[in-house]
Each structure stands twice: as structure tokens, then as C-alpha cells.
Design an enzyme around this catalytic site. Structure first.
Site, PDB file in Angstrom:
ATOM      1  N   ARG A  79      22.812  49.711  46.881  1.00 55.11           N
ATOM      2  CA  ARG A  79      21.658  50.739  46.787  1.00 55.11           C
ATOM      3  C   ARG A  79      20.380  49.994  47.152  1.00 55.11           C
ATOM      4  NH1 ARG A  79      21.771  54.295  41.538  1.00 55.11           N
ATOM      5  NH2 ARG A  79      23.598  55.129  42.396  1.00 55.11           N
ATOM      6  N   ARG A 148      14.065  52.013  37.584  1.00 54.71           N
ATOM      7  CA  ARG A 148      15.055  52.215  39.022  1.00 54.71           C
ATOM      8  C   ARG A 148      13.978  52.792  40.083  1.00 54.71           C
ATOM      9  NH1 ARG A 148      21.096  54.290  38.012  1.00 54.71           N
ATOM     10  NH2 ARG A 148      21.812  52.523  36.619  1.00 54.71           N
ATOM     11  N   LYS A 212      19.510  53.062  31.755  1.00 60.28           N
ATOM     12  CA  LYS A 212      18.800  53.288  32.770  1.00 60.28           C
ATOM     13  C   LYS A 212      17.726  54.018  32.472  1.00 60.28           C
ATOM     14  CE  LYS A 212      22.302  55.659  34.881  1.00 60.28           C
ATOM     15  NZ  LYS A 212      23.094  56.567  35.750  1.00 60.28           N
ATOM     16  N   LYS A 214      14.082  56.133  34.514  1.00 58.76           N
ATOM     17  CA  LYS A 214      13.742  56.440  35.763  1.00 58.76           C
ATOM     18  C   LYS A 214      12.275  57.339  36.007  1.00 58.76           C
ATOM     19  CE  LYS A 214      18.317  57.456  37.270  1.00 58.76           C
ATOM     20  NZ  LYS A 214      19.468  58.454  37.471  1.00 58.76           N
ATOM     21  N   CYS A 436      26.168  65.447  45.604  1.00 58.17           N
ATOM     22  CA  CYS A 436      26.125  64.188  44.808  1.00 58.17           C
ATOM     23  C   CYS A 436      27.319  63.543  46.109  1.00 58.17           C
ATOM     24  CB  CYS A 436      26.578  63.813  43.595  1.00 58.17           C
ATOM     25  SG  CYS A 436      28.038  64.322  43.137  1.00 58.17           S
ATOM     26  N   CYS A 442      33.163  57.458  44.663  1.00 57.88           N
ATOM     27  CA  CYS A 442      32.847  57.591  42.953  1.00 57.88           C
ATOM     28  C   CYS A 442      33.696  57.600  42.142  1.00 57.88           C
ATOM     29  CB  CYS A 442      31.680  58.717  42.736  1.00 57.88           C
ATOM     30  SG  CYS A 442      31.177  58.720  41.015  1.00 57.88           S
ATOM     31  N   CYS A 481      30.857  65.732  38.746  1.00 58.86           N
ATOM     32  CA  CYS A 481      31.277  65.567  37.448  1.00 58.86           C
ATOM     33  C   CYS A 481      29.840  65.899  36.674  1.00 58.86           C
ATOM     34  CB  CYS A 481      31.715  63.807  36.982  1.00 58.86           C
ATOM     35  SG  CYS A 481      30.381  62.982  36.985  1.00 58.86           S
ATOM     36  N   CYS A 485      24.344  63.783  39.036  1.00 54.66           N
ATOM     37  CA  CYS A 485      23.437  62.924  40.370  1.00 54.66           C
ATOM     38  C   CYS A 485      22.825  63.914  41.181  1.00 54.66           C
ATOM     39  CB  CYS A 485      24.352  62.078  40.832  1.00 54.66           C
ATOM     40  SG  CYS A 485      25.014  60.856  39.913  1.00 54.66           S
TER      41      CYS A 485
HETATM   42 FE1  SRM Z   1      24.003  59.087  39.703  1.00 51.93          FE
HETATM   43  C1  SRM Z   1      26.350  57.103  37.733  1.00 51.93           C
HETATM   44  C2  SRM Z   1      25.438  58.112  42.673  1.00 51.93           C
HETATM   45  C3  SRM Z   1      21.085  59.993  41.099  1.00 51.93           C
HETATM   46  C4  SRM Z   1      23.027  60.538  36.705  1.00 51.93           C
HETATM   47  N1  SRM Z   1      25.729  57.786  40.299  1.00 51.93           N
HETATM   48  C5  SRM Z   1      26.446  57.331  39.222  1.00 51.93           C
HETATM   49  C6  SRM Z   1      27.628  56.224  40.080  1.00 51.93           C
HETATM   50  C7  SRM Z   1      26.912  54.744  40.416  1.00 51.93           C
HETATM   51  C8  SRM Z   1      28.877  56.219  39.636  1.00 51.93           C
HETATM   52  C9  SRM Z   1      29.137  54.972  38.498  1.00 51.93           C
HETATM   53  O1  SRM Z   1      28.516  54.910  37.625  1.00 51.93           O
HETATM   54  O2  SRM Z   1      30.166  54.499  38.852  1.00 51.93           O
HETATM   55  C10 SRM Z   1      27.378  57.367  41.279  1.00 51.93           C
HETATM   56  C11 SRM Z   1      28.045  56.389  42.478  1.00 51.93           C
HETATM   57  C12 SRM Z   1      28.522  57.166  43.526  1.00 51.93           C
HETATM   58  C13 SRM Z   1      28.687  56.414  44.966  1.00 51.93           C
HETATM   59  O3  SRM Z   1      30.034  56.606  45.494  1.00 51.93           O
HETATM   60  O4  SRM Z   1      27.751  56.319  45.515  1.00 51.93           O
HETATM   61  C14 SRM Z   1      26.263  57.638  41.385  1.00 51.93           C
HETATM   62  N2  SRM Z   1      23.346  59.127  41.498  1.00 51.93           N
HETATM   63  C15 SRM Z   1      24.120  58.570  42.534  1.00 51.93           C
HETATM   64  C16 SRM Z   1      23.516  59.168  43.671  1.00 51.93           C
HETATM   65  C17 SRM Z   1      23.818  58.118  44.983  1.00 51.93           C
HETATM   66  C18 SRM Z   1      23.886  60.454  43.967  1.00 51.93           C
HETATM   67  C19 SRM Z   1      23.538  61.063  45.617  1.00 51.93           C
HETATM   68  O5  SRM Z   1      24.431  61.708  46.027  1.00 51.93           O
HETATM   69  O6  SRM Z   1      22.513  60.742  45.971  1.00 51.93           O
HETATM   70  C20 SRM Z   1      22.041  58.887  43.332  1.00 51.93           C
HETATM   71  C21 SRM Z   1      21.486  57.816  43.548  1.00 51.93           C
HETATM   72  C22 SRM Z   1      19.917  57.670  43.060  1.00 51.93           C
HETATM   73  C23 SRM Z   1      19.222  56.456  43.549  1.00 51.93           C
HETATM   74  O7  SRM Z   1      18.904  56.067  44.637  1.00 51.93           O
HETATM   75  O8  SRM Z   1      18.816  55.609  42.698  1.00 51.93           O
HETATM   76  C24 SRM Z   1      22.430  59.397  41.918  1.00 51.93           C
HETATM   77  N3  SRM Z   1      22.370  59.964  38.891  1.00 51.93           N
HETATM   78  C25 SRM Z   1      21.347  60.444  39.754  1.00 51.93           C
HETATM   79  C26 SRM Z   1      20.320  61.192  39.201  1.00 51.93           C
HETATM   80  C27 SRM Z   1      19.617  62.217  39.755  1.00 51.93           C
HETATM   81  C28 SRM Z   1      18.116  61.224  39.730  1.00 51.93           C
HETATM   82  O9  SRM Z   1      17.915  60.375  39.122  1.00 51.93           O
HETATM   83  O10 SRM Z   1      16.970  62.116  40.104  1.00 51.93           O
HETATM   84  C29 SRM Z   1      20.867  61.468  37.994  1.00 51.93           C
HETATM   85  C30 SRM Z   1      20.545  62.433  36.937  1.00 51.93           C
HETATM   86  C31 SRM Z   1      19.242  62.200  36.190  1.00 51.93           C
HETATM   87  C32 SRM Z   1      19.617  61.210  34.831  1.00 51.93           C
HETATM   88  O11 SRM Z   1      19.482  60.067  34.984  1.00 51.93           O
HETATM   89  O12 SRM Z   1      19.521  61.674  33.880  1.00 51.93           O
HETATM   90  C33 SRM Z   1      22.186  60.428  37.757  1.00 51.93           C
HETATM   91  N4  SRM Z   1      24.716  58.882  37.743  1.00 51.93           N
HETATM   92  C34 SRM Z   1      24.022  59.547  36.593  1.00 51.93           C
HETATM   93  C35 SRM Z   1      24.763  59.330  35.451  1.00 51.93           C
HETATM   94  C36 SRM Z   1      24.400  59.808  34.109  1.00 51.93           C
HETATM   95  C37 SRM Z   1      23.460  59.208  33.257  1.00 51.93           C
HETATM   96  C38 SRM Z   1      23.226  59.716  31.989  1.00 51.93           C
HETATM   97  O13 SRM Z   1      22.154  59.604  31.341  1.00 51.93           O
HETATM   98  O14 SRM Z   1      24.384  60.360  31.367  1.00 51.93           O
HETATM   99  C39 SRM Z   1      25.869  58.342  35.786  1.00 51.93           C
HETATM  100  C40 SRM Z   1      26.892  57.868  34.877  1.00 51.93           C
HETATM  101  C41 SRM Z   1      26.201  56.668  33.964  1.00 51.93           C
HETATM  102  O15 SRM Z   1      25.080  56.256  34.025  1.00 51.93           O
HETATM  103  O16 SRM Z   1      27.149  56.476  32.955  1.00 51.93           O
HETATM  104  C42 SRM Z   1      25.556  58.044  37.239  1.00 51.93           C
HETATM  105 FE1  SF4 Z   2      29.867  60.612  40.766  1.00 51.93          FE
HETATM  106 FE2  SF4 Z   2      29.429  62.213  38.937  1.00 51.93          FE
HETATM  107 FE3  SF4 Z   2      27.476  61.202  40.079  1.00 51.93          FE
HETATM  108 FE4  SF4 Z   2      28.650  62.762  41.353  1.00 51.93          FE
HETATM  109  S1  SF4 Z   2      27.568  63.245  39.626  1.00 51.93           S
HETATM  110  S2  SF4 Z   2      28.010  60.889  42.123  1.00 51.93           S
HETATM  111  S3  SF4 Z   2      30.736  62.604  40.640  1.00 51.93           S
HETATM  112  S4  SF4 Z   2      28.966  60.064  38.738  1.00 51.93           S
END
Ligand code: SRM
Ligand code: SF4
Length: 584
Positions: A79, A148, A212, A214, A436, A442, A481, A485
Site C-alpha cells: 500500500r 496512516r 492503527k 487514522k 472493500c 484478503c 467481513c 474497510c
Molecule cells: Fe482495512 C484490515 C483493506 C480501509 C478497518 N484492511 C485490512 C486488511 C489489511 C486485511 C488484513 O488485516 O489482513 C485488508 C487488505 C485487503 C486486501 O487484499 O487488499 C484491508 N482497508 C482495506 C482497504 C484496501 C479497503 C478498500 O477496498 O479500499 C482500505 C485501505 C485504506 C488505506 O489506503 O489505508 C481499508 N480498513 C479501512 C477502513 C476505512 C477507512 O479507514 O476509512 C476501515 C474502517 C475504519 C477503521 O479503521 O475503524 C478499515 N481494516 C480495518 C480493520 C478493523 C480495524 C478495527 O479497529 O477493528 C482491519 C482488521 C484489523 O486491523 O485487525 C482491516
Molecule cells: Fe478484508 Fe474485511 Fe477489510 Fe473487506 S472489510 S478488505 S473482507 S478485512
């Protein structure tokens, strides 16, 4: 409040890994040089996130490979760090070329305004980082327990205010970067300087944050960055056309786990008004408070939202004021009225033009009859050496920006040649849809998301067309899930993956991002959800009040008897007056 137990709980394993890592170095240099294995060790798996990368496997191949007695198809996701989503044509061309080399030859625009590569083999990692470095791009702190990618207005040129907000966002992004040189040593062959001053992390400390973190900057009336979902938000206060400062928000976050009420999405609280020169001091104080008080014993309870939920917003505000020396004023920001990107052609204050291009799920790839990647490469070639560039939006779309009047027809011709000139034909639902990544990359996905979105949209578009609502802006977001995201809990219609083909259905968030939605069906197929919502959408078309949004209609008419889970009700109840302004 969580009671203080006499025996302190043990720290989670990640804390030990961070402590022992010597500022994120660990054994990563050696591990990335060892090409005998396709992956990295379990400890390294945690550390590489700080450098913007994850180890993944192609889940489509899992069963076949297992049956054949073979190892999983391992690769890395990388990323990019891109504050405010700004990329030059030269950078675009380099990233576009690099993407061709990997297992999944696409560029993926994320919900936080940056690029992801998928399917990068271990031996390709260093060359990838080195190639990015030639165009001044990196992936430092794109993932991991740090601040981030900072989100910010997409088109600074639109007005002098937007430009100043962009500069403040960029300034905070730079300020909050880890100081460690680990990334440069691991991927860019920089030598560790022996002797000399010891390396320090003045803001993060040696173990960085518990989880993390943000930040997003919003400029009303657009809440495109979903500021209330961010750990730290700055909402521009504009008076008499001037940027006078920001309303600061804290404690937003969306991740949760199905069936675990101790985890929940939460919208941010408003701390109050600050002036522009106080942005970094306040951000520093927010981060150090979370560094010192965030829960390092449970990663499911370690985000800032839980620190604030447990200790109270008054306590948190007092900490930030004391640490920063800044006294918050009463909130002053204007209302949010939209989240939607601007599509098609618009003119900037400086006379240049920008074109907002819809990109389904942010996936830039050549498909039969839809050569998006080729078209954008041609646009990048046209714009190279001019003022034009690219802006990635928080809704996974793209803006081609800074286009001169002379080049505008040429951009048009490229888009038309490849069939990408259809912005006006898209439904309001499509323009407000996010998904997402989910399968196949993922590791946490329970259901399809990006690959399910086209079918979901088509089914709902049929219902909307029948109801005369084709051009109404309704937000629909899908995730594979409950991690959230694509920010599904802030969608008027949210689908959250539960199992293959099954989703939890959420309804009724405020379109402008100030109120969470509610669970209406814990596990439903898409077809059943369409059947369930068909009469609701038709009722909305007939019975809505003037200007009433779909989410607000659901909240008023459809959902009063749907109870919010306990923890989420508590989180909602903590919202400040500043929020109710935008949720109306
Ligand atoms: Fe996310 C984890 C993709 C925005 C909350 N996110 C992941 C992972 C890295 C899976 C992993 O941990 O193994 C995903 C990778 C998938 C892949 O194959 O690419 C993933 N997140 C994404 C992206 C690429 C979704 C998308 O389709 O665009 C976004 C990348 C953003 C960036 O450029 O930095 C992405 N993730 C978000 C957002 C939205 C936002 O930030 O505006 C959230 C919700 C907001 C938040 O953080 O509360 C988000 N991602 C999570 C979480 C849950 C965090 C939590 O507090 O519980 C995880 C899992 C974790 O951290 O344990 C996660
Ligand atoms: Fe993966 Fe769940 Fe984030 Fe979708 S919402 S990219 S399934 S971690």
C-alpha cells in the site's frame, strides 16, 4: 468504565515484537534477502505492516493447492503512502508499469485515497520499493500501529481554502511519520549508521501506538472523507471565505466482530475549535494520550475509540488540552450536505479543469470492452510535463486534475475512445457505492465484496428505476467481513459479509456520515435483501418528506422498533451537539 484489576493483564504479543524490533527493523533485511521461502516469519508478518505491506495468499487457489499437497500461493500486498491522494502523471506511469508485473496486474484505489498492489512475490518487493522511490513514493506507515495515510480534499485547486487545508493535511502527515530509518535500510539498502546519535521516536516512543490510527481533513459542505469515522478529524471552519481553523473530532472507528458486543463502530466526538497553527500540537497530544492510555493488552479493544469510550470524552479533552497547551473553543464548522465525489468536468479557481471519473471499487484493470488501465495510461502520457495530475478520492474514484483548456478535448477524446465518458449515465446509487477488496486476496474475508458489487448494484438499480429514483444519491457499501474497510456502518444501505453468500444488512445511516446505521437482518442473501428492501424503496419514493434522504426516511419510518445493540447505543449516546448538526 473498565475496573482496574490488581494483577495487570499481560501485553499482547505484538507489543513484544515491537519492543524487540529496534524501531521496526527486526530481522526484516535478512528475511527479504532470503528468497528460498515465499513468505516471512510470524513476527516479521506483524512488523512489515509498518512498512506498508501484508503477506497474503490467493484464496481462489487454496483448495486446489491443498488437494495437490502444495503450499499456499503466497504473495505480498503493498500500500502506497499518498497524503490527500495526489499523484503526478510520472508517478502514475511508474505505478501502472509496475502493476503489470504482479500476480494480480491491476492498480487498486483504496477507501483512504491511495494505491495498492496485490500479488507481489517476495523477490519483487525490493525492486518495487526501489522503483517507487525513483518517483518519490514510498509505503512507510501505510499500515501498522501508527498514523496512516492522511485523507484530505481531492481538489486543492478548487479554492484557496482547499489548498490551505491540503497543506495542513500534508504537514500533519509529514509530522506524524515515524522517524525510524528501518524502511530505507530494509528495502533501499541504506546502511545503518554506527555510533552517532541514537535514533528516537519523540512522538510514538519505542513501541509506537497500541493500534492503527487514522486522520482525515474535511471541508464542509463535503464529508467525502467520512470524518466521523476517523480517530482524528479536522473539519475546516470557513468564515467570510477564509480558513480560520478547524473543529477537531476524535474517537471515530468502524471495526467490530460479529457477535462480540464489546467491539462496535463509533462516530467521533467533537472536541472543539482550534486555529490552523495548532493542528500539529493537538494531533501530537491526541496521539501521545492514546500512546500512554490505549489498551495494549487486547488488540480488539486497543483503538482510540475504546480509550475514549472507557475514560470519557471530558477526561480525554482535558488530557489533550494539558499536553498541547491549546484550549478548545466552541465548535464553529458549517454543515455537511454531501459525500459524493464530483463527476464529469468542473473548473478550478485557477482556471484549470478537473474530470471526476467513476471507478467501480477502485479497481483499475483492463477488462473486455472496458480498457480502464490503458485509457488512464494514455491520459498520464498526455498530462506528463503539464500541470495536470491525478487525485484519488475517498470513494475509490479518480479525478484527473489541473487540465488546461487546450488539453481538455484531448482528455475527452481518450476517454471517449475507450468508452469511459459515461459519468452522466451512472445511477445515483452506483456513484455512491463502495466495496472493500475481500476475496481472493484478503485473508479476513468471510464473503465476496468487490466481486459481488456489480451484481448487487444491478439488482438494486432495477428497483430504483421502477421507483423513479435512478438519479437519487443513496449510499450503499459492501464489505466481506465486519472490519469495515468500505465504511459500511455509515452507509444508508450496508452489507457486511457473514459467510459465503450471506451478509448482515444494515440500514439507515445519515447520508452525510454523522449517524451510524442499524442491523436489520443478521444473515441474508443479496436476493432476499433486494426483496426485503423493494417495498421500502417504493415507499420512500412515495412518502418521503421534501429533501429527505433514504437513510433518514428509514430511521424515521422504518426503523424505530429496531433496537441498537447495547454497546452501540452507548457509543451513539456520547455524540456531541456538533454531530447532530450534520446528521439531520
Ligand atoms: Fe482495512 C484490515 C483493506 C480501509 C478497518 N484492511 C485490512 C486488511 C489489511 C486485511 C488484513 O488485516 O489482513 C485488508 C487488505 C485487503 C486486501 O487484499 O487488499 C484491508 N482497508 C482495506 C482497504 C484496501 C479497503 C478498500 O477496498 O479500499 C482500505 C485501505 C485504506 C488505506 O489506503 O489505508 C481499508 N480498513 C479501512 C477502513 C476505512 C477507512 O479507514 O476509512 C476501515 C474502517 C475504519 C477503521 O479503521 O475503524 C478499515 N481494516 C480495518 C480493520 C478493523 C480495524 C478495527 O479497529 O477493528 C482491519 C482488521 C484489523 O486491523 O485487525 C482491516
Ligand atoms: Fe478484508 Fe474485511 Fe477489510 Fe473487506 S472489510 S478488505 S473482507 S478485512
Amino acid at each position: 468504565m473498565h475496573s482496574d484489576s490488581s494483577a495487570p493483564k499481560p501485553l499482547v504479543a505484538n507489543e513484544g515484537i515491537k519492543t524487540a524490533s529496534n524501531h521496526l527493523r527486526g530481522n526484516l533485511k535478512a528475511e527479504f534477502s532470503d528468497l528460498a521461502t515465499p513468505h516471512v516469519s510470524a513476527d516479521a508478518e506483524q512488523l512489515i505492516k509498518f512498512h506498508g505491506t501484508y503477506i497474503q495468499d490467493d484464496r481462489d487457489q487454496r483448495i486446489t493447492l491443498k488437494r495437490a499437497g502444495k503450499d499456499k500461493a503466497w504473495s505480498f500486498m503493498l500500500r502506497v503512502r499518498l497524503p490527500g491522494g495526489k499523484a503526478t502523471p510520472k508517478q502514475w506511469l511508474v505505478l501502472d508499469g509496475l502493476a503489470e508485473q504482479y500476480q494480480f496486474p491491476s492498480l487498486r484505489l483504496t477507501t483512504r485515497q491511495t494505491f495498492q498492489f496485490h500479488g507481489v512475490l517476495k523477490g519483487q518487493m525490493k525492486p518495487l520499493v526501489k522503483a517507487m522511490h525513483t518517483v518519490l513514493l514510498d509505503s512507510i506507515a501505510a499500515c501498522g500501529d501508527v498514523n496512516r495515510n492522511v485523507m484530505a480534499p481531492v481538489n486543492p485547486e478548487q479554492s484557496p481554502v482547499q489548498e490551505l487545508v491540503y497543506q495542513d493535511a500534508k504537514g500533519w502527515s509529514d509530522y506524524a511519520l515515524p522517524k525510524s530509518r528501518a524502511y530505507h535500510e530494509i528495502f533501499l539498502d541504506e546502511e545503518l549508521v554506527a555510533g552517532g546519535e541514537p535514533e528516537r521516536e519523540p512522538m510514538y516512543g519505542d513501541t509506537y501506538l497500541p493500534r492503527k490510527f487514522k486522520t482525515g481533513f474535511a471541508v464542509p459542505p463535503s464529508n467525502d472523507v467520512d470524518v466521523y469515522s476517523q480517530d482524528l478529524g479536522y473539519i475546516a471552519v470557513i468564515e467570510n471565505g477564509q480558513l480560520v481553523g478547524y473543529d477537531v473530532t476524535v474517537g471515530g472507528g468502524l471495526g467490530m466482530s460479529h457477535g462480540n458486543e464489546e467491539t462496535f463502530p463509533r462516530v467521533a466526538d467533537t472536541l472543539g475549535f482550534i486555529t490552523r497553527d495548532q493542528v500539529n500540537a493537538v494531533g501530537h497530544a491526541v496521539i501521545t494520550t492514546q500512546r500512554d492510555f490505549g489498551d495494549r493488552t487486547n488488540r480488539k479493544h486497543a483503538r482510540l475509540k475504546y480509550t475514549i469510550e472507557d475514560r470519557g470524552i471530558a477526561w480525554f479533552k482535558a488530557q489533550v488540552e494539558e499536553r498541547s497547551g491549546v484550549k478548545f473553543g466552541a465548535p464553529r464548522a458549517g454543515k455537511f450536505t454531501t459525500i459524493q465525489d464530483q463527476h464529469g468536468w468542473h473548473q478550478n479557481a485557477d482556471g484549470t479543469w478537473f474530470y471526476g471519473l467513476h471507478i467501480l471499487s477502485g479497481r483499475i484493470i483492463d477488462r473486455a470492452g472496458w480498457p480502464m488501465k490503458t485509457a488512464l495510461r494514455e491520459v498520464a502520457q498526455l498530462l506528463e510535463g503539464t500541470r495536470g495530475d491525478f487525485r484519488l478520492t475517498p470513494s475509490q474514484n479518480l479525478t484527473i486534475s489541473g487540465v488546461s483548456a487546450e488539453l481538455k478535448p484531448k482528455v475527452d477524446a481518450i476517454l471517449a475512445k475507450h468508452g469511459l465518458d459515461k459519468e452522466n449515465e451512472r445511477s445515483g446509487l452506483r456513484l455512491n457505492a463502495l466495496s472493500c477488496v475481500a476475496l481472493p486476496t484478503c485473508g479476513l474475508a468471510l464473503a465476496e465484496s468487490e466481486r459481488a458489487l456489480p451484481e448487487i448494484l444491478e439488482k438494486f438499480e432495477t428497483v430504483l428505476d421502477e421507483s423513479g429514483l435512478r438519479h437519487d444519491a443513496i449510499s450503499l457499501r459492501v464489505t466481506g467481513c465486519p472490519n469495515g474497510c468500505a465504511r459500511p456502518y455509515l452507509a444508508e444501505i450496508g452489507f457486511v459479509g457473514k459467510a459465503p453468500g450471506k451478509y448482515a444488512l444494515y440500514l439507515g445511516a445519515a447520508y452525510t456520515g454523522g449517524r451510524l446505521n442499524r442491523l436489520v437482518a443478521p444473515s441474508i442473501t443479496i436476493d432476499d435483501a433486494v426483496k426485503l428492501l423493494d417495498p421500502v424503496i417504493k415507499r420512500y419514493a412515495k412518502e418521503r418528506a421534501a429533501g429527505e434522504r433514504f437513510g433518514d426516511f428509514c430511521e424515521r419510518v422504518i426503523l424505530p422498533w429496531h433496537r441498537r445493540p447495547r454497546a452501540r447505543r452507548r457509543a451513539q449516546a456520547r455524540r456531541t451537539g456538533g454531530l447532530s448538526e450534520v446528521s439531520a
